[in-house]
Design a protein around this motif. Structure first.
Motif, PDB file in Angstrom:
ATOM      1  N   GLY A 181      30.297 113.829 -21.794  1.00 15.76           N
ATOM      2  CA  GLY A 181      30.426 113.522 -20.461  1.00 15.76           C
ATOM      3  C   GLY A 181      31.548 112.550 -20.100  1.00 15.76           C
ATOM      4  N   GLN A 238      34.786 114.828 -20.289  1.00 15.79           N
ATOM      5  CA  GLN A 238      34.868 115.681 -18.944  1.00 15.79           C
ATOM      6  C   GLN A 238      35.101 114.690 -17.744  1.00 15.79           C
ATOM      7  N   GLY A 273      28.955 113.249 -14.825  1.00 15.48           N
ATOM      8  CA  GLY A 273      29.460 113.689 -16.240  1.00 15.48           C
ATOM      9  C   GLY A 273      28.597 112.956 -17.492  1.00 15.48           C
ATOM     10  N   GLN A 284      29.809 117.926 -11.636  1.00 19.06           N
ATOM     11  CA  GLN A 284      30.305 117.204 -12.879  1.00 19.06           C
ATOM     12  C   GLN A 284      29.244 116.970 -13.920  1.00 19.06           C
ATOM     13  N   TRP A 338      28.901 119.879 -15.696  1.00 15.16           N
ATOM     14  CA  TRP A 338      30.094 120.173 -16.528  1.00 15.16           C
ATOM     15  C   TRP A 338      30.436 119.115 -17.606  1.00 15.16           C
ATOM     16  N   GLY A 339      29.768 117.711 -17.413  1.00 13.74           N
ATOM     17  CA  GLY A 339      29.717 116.906 -18.634  1.00 13.74           C
ATOM     18  C   GLY A 339      29.105 117.486 -20.282  1.00 13.74           C
TER      19      GLY A 339
END
Length: 304
Positions: free
Chosen positions: A38, A41, A165, A216, A219-220
Motif C-alpha cells: 500500500g 502504490q 492504498g 487506490q 490498487w494498494g
C-alpha cells in the motif's frame, strides 16, 4: 519532439515500476508485505499531489519548460539507491544458483496466467485512469469550478488515494489479498452517484475523496499480489510487463469517455460513471477466480 520524449519517458516508466515493485516485495518481511504494498502504490498519488502543489506554486514563475526541469529532480535519488539500497535476496540467490530469468520461456509456460493478469491490469488501469483523467475537465467544464476549487478537490482526493492504498494494503494481511481488492472495488460502486452526479463543491469533493480512497485502496494490494502470483524467476520482469500491457489497453480511456460524454451532451459525469462502474464489477469477477496468496513465501528466509 513531445512524442519522442514521451516515448523515452514511457520506456523509463515501464522499466522502473516492475523492478521497483519486485525489489520492495522481495526485501521486506512477509508479515509487512501488504502494508508496504500500500505504501509503495501510494507513491503514485503522492507524486500526483506533489506535482499539483508545485504546479500551483511555480508555474507562473518558471513556465512549462521549468516544470519539466523540476520533474527531473527525482533522478538525484539514483546515487543513493545504487549505493545504499540492498539488492533483493531472491535475486542474489537466483544468481548464485545461475537460474534462468528469460522472459519468453516464462510467457510460454505461464501463458494463461499472463493473459489473466493482462486483462486484470487493463481493468485496474481503466479503474484508476477512468476516475482521474477527465475529472478536472468534469469539474471545470460541467460544473464551472474555478482553478482554485479544482486544485483543492484534487488535493483532497489524492490524500484519500494515499490513505486508501495504505489502509487496504494493511487490511489484506488480515482478510486476504482477494477480499481486500474486491472490497475496495465493491465499495466504489455506491460512491458513484455522489462522485459523478451530485452538485456543489462540497458534495463533489466528498465523492471524489471516497472514490479515490476505494480505487487506490484496491490498487494498494496489487504490487504484493502480483509479486506473489508470478514465478520467482520472472518476478522482476513479468509484473511490469502485464502492468504496462494492461496500461496500453486502457490508454484509450480518455478518448472513450470523451466520446460517451459528447454523445450525451458533454455529460462527463455519465461517461466516467459508466466506465468506473463497469470495471469495478469486472475487477470483482476477475479477482474472485484468482488465487489467494496471503502468507505465501517469496524468499527462502520466509515461512509459509
Amino acid at each position: 519532439m513531445v512524442l519522442i520524449f514521451r516515448v523515452i519517458y514511457g520506456v523509463a516508466m515501464g522499466g522502473v515500476w516492475g523492478v521497483a515493485s519486485s525489489l520492495a516485495m522481495e526485501t521486506i518481511p512477509g508479515r509487512s508485505r501488504g502494508l508496504m504494498s500500500g505504501l509503495f502504490q501510494a507513491g503514485y498519488p503522492a507524486g500526483y499531489l506533489l506535482a499539483s502543489v508545485v504546479f500551483g506554486l511555480g508555474y507562473a514563475a518558471v513556465g512549462w519548460r521549468g516544470m519539466f526541469l523540476i520533474g527531473v529532480l527525482p533522478v538525484l535519488l539514483l546515487p543513493f539507491i545504487y549505493f545504499k539500497v540492498p539488492e533483493s535476496p531472491v535475486w542474489l540467490a537466483a544468481r548464485e544458483h545461475k537460474e534462468s530469468s528469460a522472459l519468453m520461456p516464462v510467457l510460454l509456460s505461464h501463458w494463461k496466467l499472463c493473459l489473466y493478469l493482462v486483462l486484470l491490469m487493463a481493468c485496474f488501469n481503466f479503474f484508476s485512469h477512468g476516475t482521474q483523467d477527465l475529472y478536472p475537465t468534469f469539474l471545470k467544464v460541467q460544473h464551472g469550478f474555478d482553478p482554485h476549487t479544482v486544485s483543492l478537490i484534487a488535493i483532497c482526493y489524492n490524500v484519500a488515494a494515499m490513505a486508501g492504498g495504505i489502509c487496504f494494503g494493511a487490511l489484506s494481511e488480515k482478510i486476504g489479498r482477494k477480499r481486500a481488492i474486491m472490497l475496495g472495488a465493491c465499495l466504489a460502486l455506491p460512491v458513484i452517484p455522489l462522485w459523478a452526479f451530485s452538485s456543489g463543491s462540497w458534495a463533489i469533493g466528498a465523492g471524489a475523496f471516497l472514490m479515490q480512497f476505494m480505487v487506490q485502496g484496491a490498487w494498494g494490494v496489487v504490487p504484493t499480489w502480483l509479486s506473489e502470483l508470478v514465478p520467482a524467476n520472472a518476478r522482476a520482469v513479468l509484473p511490469g510487463v502485464v502492468y504496462q500491457t494492461g496500461n496500453l489497453i486502457a490508454s484509450f480511456n480518455a478518448t472513450l469517455q470523451s466520446k460517451i460524454a459528447e454523445a450525451h451532451g458533454n455529460n462527463y459525469g455519465l461517461a466516467m460513471a459508466v466506465v468506473a462502474g463497469t470495471v469495478a464489477v469486472l475487477i470483482c469477477l476477475l479477482v474472485a477466480v484468482g488465487r489467494e496468496t496471503r502468507g505465501m513465501a517469496i524468499s527462502g528466509s520466509e515461512r509459509r
